[in-house]
Design a protein around this motif. Sequence first.
Motif, PDB file in Angstrom:
ATOM      1  N   THR A 196       0.828  -1.200   0.000  1.00 33.24           N
ATOM      2  CA  THR A 196       0.000   0.000   0.000  1.00 33.24           C
ATOM      3  C   THR A 196       0.870   1.260   0.000  1.00 33.24           C
ATOM      4  O   THR A 196       2.087   1.190  -0.170  1.00 33.24           O
ATOM      5  CB  THR A 196      -0.970  -0.005   1.190  1.00 33.24           C
ATOM      6  OG1 THR A 196      -1.930   1.032   1.021  1.00 33.24           O
ATOM      7  CG2 THR A 196      -0.244   0.175   2.509  1.00 33.24           C
ATOM      8  N   THR A 198       2.764   4.871   1.061  1.00 37.05           N
ATOM      9  CA  THR A 198       3.705   5.233   2.112  1.00 37.05           C
ATOM     10  C   THR A 198       2.979   5.898   3.272  1.00 37.05           C
ATOM     11  O   THR A 198       1.869   6.411   3.125  1.00 37.05           O
ATOM     12  CB  THR A 198       4.771   6.201   1.574  1.00 37.05           C
ATOM     13  OG1 THR A 198       4.126   7.376   1.086  1.00 37.05           O
ATOM     14  CG2 THR A 198       5.557   5.563   0.439  1.00 37.05           C
ATOM     15  N   HIS A 199       3.630   5.900   4.431  1.00 33.38           N
ATOM     16  CA  HIS A 199       2.988   6.419   5.634  1.00 33.38           C
ATOM     17  C   HIS A 199       2.731   7.912   5.568  1.00 33.38           C
ATOM     18  O   HIS A 199       1.948   8.442   6.359  1.00 33.38           O
ATOM     19  CB  HIS A 199       3.848   6.104   6.868  1.00 33.38           C
ATOM     20  CG  HIS A 199       5.119   6.881   6.927  1.00 33.38           C
ATOM     21  ND1 HIS A 199       6.247   6.537   6.201  1.00 33.38           N
ATOM     22  CD2 HIS A 199       5.441   8.008   7.604  1.00 33.38           C
ATOM     23  CE1 HIS A 199       7.200   7.400   6.439  1.00 33.38           C
ATOM     24  NE2 HIS A 199       6.755   8.300   7.274  1.00 33.38           N
ATOM     25  N   ARG A 204      -2.994   6.485   3.030  1.00 30.73           N
ATOM     26  CA  ARG A 204      -2.476   5.504   3.981  1.00 30.73           C
ATOM     27  C   ARG A 204      -3.090   5.721   5.361  1.00 30.73           C
ATOM     28  O   ARG A 204      -3.408   4.753   6.082  1.00 30.73           O
ATOM     29  CB  ARG A 204      -0.957   5.603   4.033  1.00 30.73           C
ATOM     30  CG  ARG A 204      -0.301   4.801   5.148  1.00 30.73           C
ATOM     31  CD  ARG A 204      -0.471   3.288   4.994  1.00 30.73           C
ATOM     32  NE  ARG A 204       0.261   2.641   6.078  1.00 30.73           N
ATOM     33  CZ  ARG A 204       1.565   2.374   6.033  1.00 30.73           C
ATOM     34  NH1 ARG A 204       2.282   2.677   4.952  1.00 30.73           N
ATOM     35  NH2 ARG A 204       2.154   1.790   7.047  1.00 30.73           N
ATOM     36  N   ILE A 220       2.209  -4.511   6.586  1.00 30.13           N
ATOM     37  CA  ILE A 220       2.590  -3.875   5.325  1.00 30.13           C
ATOM     38  C   ILE A 220       4.049  -4.181   5.023  1.00 30.13           C
ATOM     39  O   ILE A 220       4.955  -3.806   5.787  1.00 30.13           O
ATOM     40  CB  ILE A 220       2.336  -2.367   5.380  1.00 30.13           C
ATOM     41  CG1 ILE A 220       0.835  -2.108   5.551  1.00 30.13           C
ATOM     42  CG2 ILE A 220       2.854  -1.682   4.120  1.00 30.13           C
ATOM     43  CD1 ILE A 220       0.480  -0.675   5.811  1.00 30.13           C
ATOM     44  N   GLU A 223       5.738  -0.551   0.340  1.00 30.46           N
ATOM     45  CA  GLU A 223       5.128   0.776   0.288  1.00 30.46           C
ATOM     46  C   GLU A 223       5.620   1.510  -0.955  1.00 30.46           C
ATOM     47  O   GLU A 223       6.774   1.354  -1.365  1.00 30.46           O
ATOM     48  CB  GLU A 223       5.511   1.604   1.518  1.00 30.46           C
ATOM     49  CG  GLU A 223       5.058   1.036   2.840  1.00 30.46           C
ATOM     50  CD  GLU A 223       5.508   1.907   4.005  1.00 30.46           C
ATOM     51  OE1 GLU A 223       4.834   1.886   5.031  1.00 30.46           O
ATOM     52  OE2 GLU A 223       6.547   2.590   3.851  1.00 30.46           O
TER      53      GLU A 223
END
Length: 301
Positions: A196, A198-199, A204, A220, A223
């Motif tokens: 998924t 990136t933070h 996200r 996860i 990313e």
Amino acid sequence: MELRQLEYLLAVVEEASFTRAAARLHVTQPGVSSQIRQLERELGQRLLDRTGRTVRPTEVGATVLEYARSALASVAGARLAVDEYTGLLRGQVAVGTVTLAPELDLPGLLASFHRRHPAVDLSLRESGSDELAAALTAGRLDAAVLAPDRTPPPGVELQIIADEPLVVAVSRDDPFARSGRDRLALTELADRTLITFTHTSGTRGVIDAACAAAGFRPRIAFEASDPRVLARLAAHGMGAAILPEPIARDHPEELHVLSLDPAVRGRLALAWRTAETESPAARAFLSHARTALTTTAPPPP
């Protein structure tokens, strides 16, 4: 006293160096030094302390600097007023963006604005949604396309320009695909390797919040900021990707797509500062962007 001398003085103080100021102004260093010495002779006071490793304003110089900034701002304002009156818009507009889905044609929007206002200098930077919001509130950006959280940060206004369901995409030989199902409970992802955003992405944040509400922390492994990279990783069997539905369904030969229950949605928004900007160029760009992106935004669900 000339405006050029005040501009040179301001540049030297802001850069703390004659050399860097000259490079910024695209003139020679002796030319900068000569103009500032001439200004000091006219005022009868030293304006800069040149004795240290960096150049600093003297006490008198700091006072003069306030008037220099005011004078240069007044001149810039007068020029903008004349340009607006004559229909020639000048200035600078700084735009930020997250990595965008291909169907959102931000390059086309920038190009159409440039054709209307060729004298405006445009710049574009890519970053995470949190960084873009911070740059907006600090005045380093005039507008940004970002993935917002549920509520905008203080001082920032949003116009939603995309609101799409997030889905799970897996390779054709994944157990989810072989089952023939087209819907998946979010809790079924608790033990899966996930792919998924990136933070730093607002999307996200939506995914993490949905998983927390379902009672688990997502595992996860991969990313990326580009959803097309997420799709390619899933197609190679590296895990289950959570990504916008249009991207997932753009790979029918490689990916099996499952809707999520409960539904999770990803959004993109045009963001700008709530306080009206003083820049006519920025105001014109926001008007252009809000109109153009309204016509391309999908209807609300």
